[in-house]
Design a protein around this motif. Structure first.
Motif, PDB file in Angstrom:
ATOM      1  N   ALA A  13       0.833  -1.203   0.000  1.00  0.00           N
ATOM      2  CA  ALA A  13       0.000   0.000   0.000  1.00  0.00           C
ATOM      3  C   ALA A  13       0.869   1.256   0.000  1.00  0.00           C
ATOM      4  CB  ALA A  13      -0.934  -0.003   1.199  1.00  0.00           C
ATOM      5  N   MET A  14       1.918   1.262   0.811  1.00  0.00           N
ATOM      6  CA  MET A  14       2.807   2.432   0.842  1.00  0.00           C
ATOM      7  C   MET A  14       3.520   2.609  -0.494  1.00  0.00           C
ATOM      8  SD  MET A  14       4.352   2.573   4.737  1.00  0.00           S
ATOM      9  CE  MET A  14       5.493   1.269   4.438  1.00  0.00           C
ATOM     10  N   GLY A  15       3.938   1.490  -1.104  1.00  0.00           N
ATOM     11  CA  GLY A  15       4.582   1.582  -2.412  1.00  0.00           C
ATOM     12  C   GLY A  15       3.632   2.087  -3.476  1.00  0.00           C
ATOM     13  N   GLY A  16       2.394   1.636  -3.424  1.00  0.00           N
ATOM     14  CA  GLY A  16       1.391   2.106  -4.380  1.00  0.00           C
ATOM     15  C   GLY A  16       1.094   3.582  -4.216  1.00  0.00           C
ATOM     16  N   LEU A  17       1.006   4.024  -2.964  1.00  0.00           N
ATOM     17  CA  LEU A  17       0.779   5.451  -2.721  1.00  0.00           C
ATOM     18  C   LEU A  17       1.954   6.291  -3.201  1.00  0.00           C
ATOM     19  CD1 LEU A  17      -0.930   5.387   0.790  1.00  0.00           C
ATOM     20  CD2 LEU A  17      -1.965   6.011  -1.393  1.00  0.00           C
ATOM     21  N   ALA A  18       3.163   5.797  -2.992  1.00  0.00           N
ATOM     22  CA  ALA A  18       4.342   6.541  -3.449  1.00  0.00           C
ATOM     23  C   ALA A  18       4.389   6.585  -4.976  1.00  0.00           C
ATOM     24  CB  ALA A  18       5.609   5.904  -2.894  1.00  0.00           C
ATOM     25  N   ALA A  19       3.926   5.519  -5.628  1.00  0.00           N
ATOM     26  CA  ALA A  19       3.979   5.475  -7.090  1.00  0.00           C
ATOM     27  C   ALA A  19       2.990   6.441  -7.730  1.00  0.00           C
ATOM     28  CB  ALA A  19       3.699   4.052  -7.578  1.00  0.00           C
ATOM     29  N   VAL A  20       1.837   6.656  -7.108  1.00  0.00           N
ATOM     30  CA  VAL A  20       0.837   7.536  -7.700  1.00  0.00           C
ATOM     31  C   VAL A  20       0.912   8.950  -7.147  1.00  0.00           C
ATOM     32  CG1 VAL A  20      -0.743   5.658  -8.220  1.00  0.00           C
ATOM     33  CG2 VAL A  20      -0.952   6.865  -6.047  1.00  0.00           C
ATOM     34  N   SER A  21       1.848   9.187  -6.281  1.00  0.00           N
ATOM     35  CA  SER A  21       2.022  10.520  -5.699  1.00  0.00           C
ATOM     36  C   SER A  21       2.480  11.497  -6.787  1.00  0.00           C
ATOM     37  CB  SER A  21       3.058  10.436  -4.577  1.00  0.00           C
ATOM     38  OG  SER A  21       3.665  11.663  -4.350  1.00  0.00           O
TER      39      SER A  21
END
Length: 78
Positions: A13-21
């Protein structure tokens, strides 16, 4: 086991949030960094292929040698 699943889900989830940031799209990839990234990607692909080759080819080679050794021993006895 349940705690491990929670950790993996949290990291994804943290990686996904960082990717779409939106901050991540502001970065500039110069020619040197892009070439280094391509080289790293190719090296990683070559390492995976070499590992697969080693894990598949060498046991098959050993099995083939064992099978042909058994067949030659049977021919010598007959």
């Amino acid at each position: 086991m349940n705690a491990r699943i929670r950790i993996v889900v949290a990291l994804l989830a943290m990686g996904g949030l960082a990717a779409v940031s939106p901050d991540s799209v502001v970065a500039y990839g110069g020619p040197g960094s892009v070439i280094s990234g391509i080289g790293t990607l190719l090296a990683a692909i070559a390492a995976v292929l070499a590992a697969l080759f080693g894990f598949i080819w060498f046991p098959l080679k050993r099995l083939y040698a064992k099978l042909t050794e058994n067949s030659t021993e049977e021919e010598e006895v007959a």
